[in-house]
Write an enzyme that holds these catalytic residues in place. Sequence first.
Site, PDB file in Angstrom:
ATOM      1  CG  ASP A   8     -11.570 -15.115 -12.173  1.00 38.88           C
ATOM      2  OD1 ASP A   8     -12.408 -14.493 -11.463  1.00 38.88           O
ATOM      3  OD2 ASP A   8     -10.633 -15.757 -11.680  1.00 38.88           O
ATOM      4  CB  CYS A  65     -10.104 -12.587  -9.992  1.00 36.05           C
ATOM      5  SG  CYS A  65      -8.703 -11.975  -9.047  1.00 36.05           S
ATOM      6  CB  THR A  67      -7.810 -12.934  -4.158  1.00 31.24           C
ATOM      7  OG1 THR A  67      -7.056 -13.063  -5.383  1.00 31.24           O
ATOM      8  CG2 THR A  67      -8.039 -14.319  -3.555  1.00 31.24           C
ATOM      9  CG  HIS A  98      -0.946   9.341  -2.482  1.00 32.59           C
ATOM     10  ND1 HIS A  98      -0.384   9.037  -1.264  1.00 32.59           N
ATOM     11  CD2 HIS A  98      -1.757  10.411  -2.265  1.00 32.59           C
ATOM     12  CE1 HIS A  98      -0.826   9.898  -0.343  1.00 32.59           C
ATOM     13  NE2 HIS A  98      -1.674  10.738  -0.925  1.00 32.59           N
ATOM     14  CG  HIS A 133       1.511  12.115  -4.729  1.00 33.05           C
ATOM     15  ND1 HIS A 133       2.011  11.252  -3.769  1.00 33.05           N
ATOM     16  CD2 HIS A 133       0.785  13.046  -4.060  1.00 33.05           C
ATOM     17  CE1 HIS A 133       1.592  11.639  -2.576  1.00 33.05           C
ATOM     18  NE2 HIS A 133       0.845  12.735  -2.726  1.00 33.05           N
TER      19      HIS A 133
HETATM   20  C1  RB5 Z   1      -9.991 -18.690  -9.132  1.00 33.67           C
HETATM   21  O1  RB5 Z   1     -10.265 -19.828  -8.385  1.00 33.67           O
HETATM   22  C2  RB5 Z   1      -9.131 -17.725  -8.333  1.00 33.67           C
HETATM   23  O2  RB5 Z   1      -7.862 -18.247  -8.186  1.00 33.67           O
HETATM   24  C3  RB5 Z   1      -9.084 -16.385  -9.013  1.00 33.67           C
HETATM   25  O3  RB5 Z   1     -10.368 -15.858  -9.120  1.00 33.67           O
HETATM   26  C4  RB5 Z   1      -8.284 -15.299  -8.310  1.00 33.67           C
HETATM   27  O4  RB5 Z   1      -8.613 -15.217  -6.968  1.00 33.67           O
HETATM   28  C5  RB5 Z   1      -6.832 -15.351  -8.520  1.00 33.67           C
HETATM   29  O5  RB5 Z   1      -6.079 -14.453  -8.104  1.00 33.67           O
END
Ligand code: RB5
Length: 147
Positions: A8, A65, A67, A98, A133
């Site tokens: 994203d 993304c 996080t 695993h 596994h």
């Molecule tokens: C976008 O702001 C952020 O929420 C997205 O990139 C991600 O971290 C969501 O899990």
Amino acid sequence: MKILIGSDHGGFCLKEDLKSFLLELGHEVKDFGVFSSDQSDYPEVAFHVAESLIRGEGDRAVLICGTGIGMAISANKVKGIRAALCHDVFSARAAMEHNRANVLTMGERVIGAGLAREILKTWLEAEFQAGRHLRRVSKIEEYENRE
Ligand code: RB5
């Protein structure tokens, strides 16, 4: 290998860096976007990439993304996907050895490109260890395939 990749807006810059890295390593890359830092919704990209992987259009997939969390949650909704969020090399190796993770997710807002490259390379070079596994991964598949 043929690697499917997507992000994203929050993961766009790291996705671009990892795409270059994969090409340097000699892999084929299919980029599902996004192609700018304009606002976007991670589930759309995650489902697109995950469904393509399940159709056999690539060997592995990488989703980035902010996080890595949203991408992992979304990709894991697609039957047959085992997406692992890894921000360290130990977990990246275990995710393949695993868990036979077929998707790697990371967060651009969590780690730098240098560590992300090491994590990606480690995961790509690791091999599933099967044995006990395989029994565990098979239990996940049986659960997914229940009526
Ligand atoms: C976008 O702001 C952020 O929420 C997205 O990139 C991600 O971290 C969501 O899990």
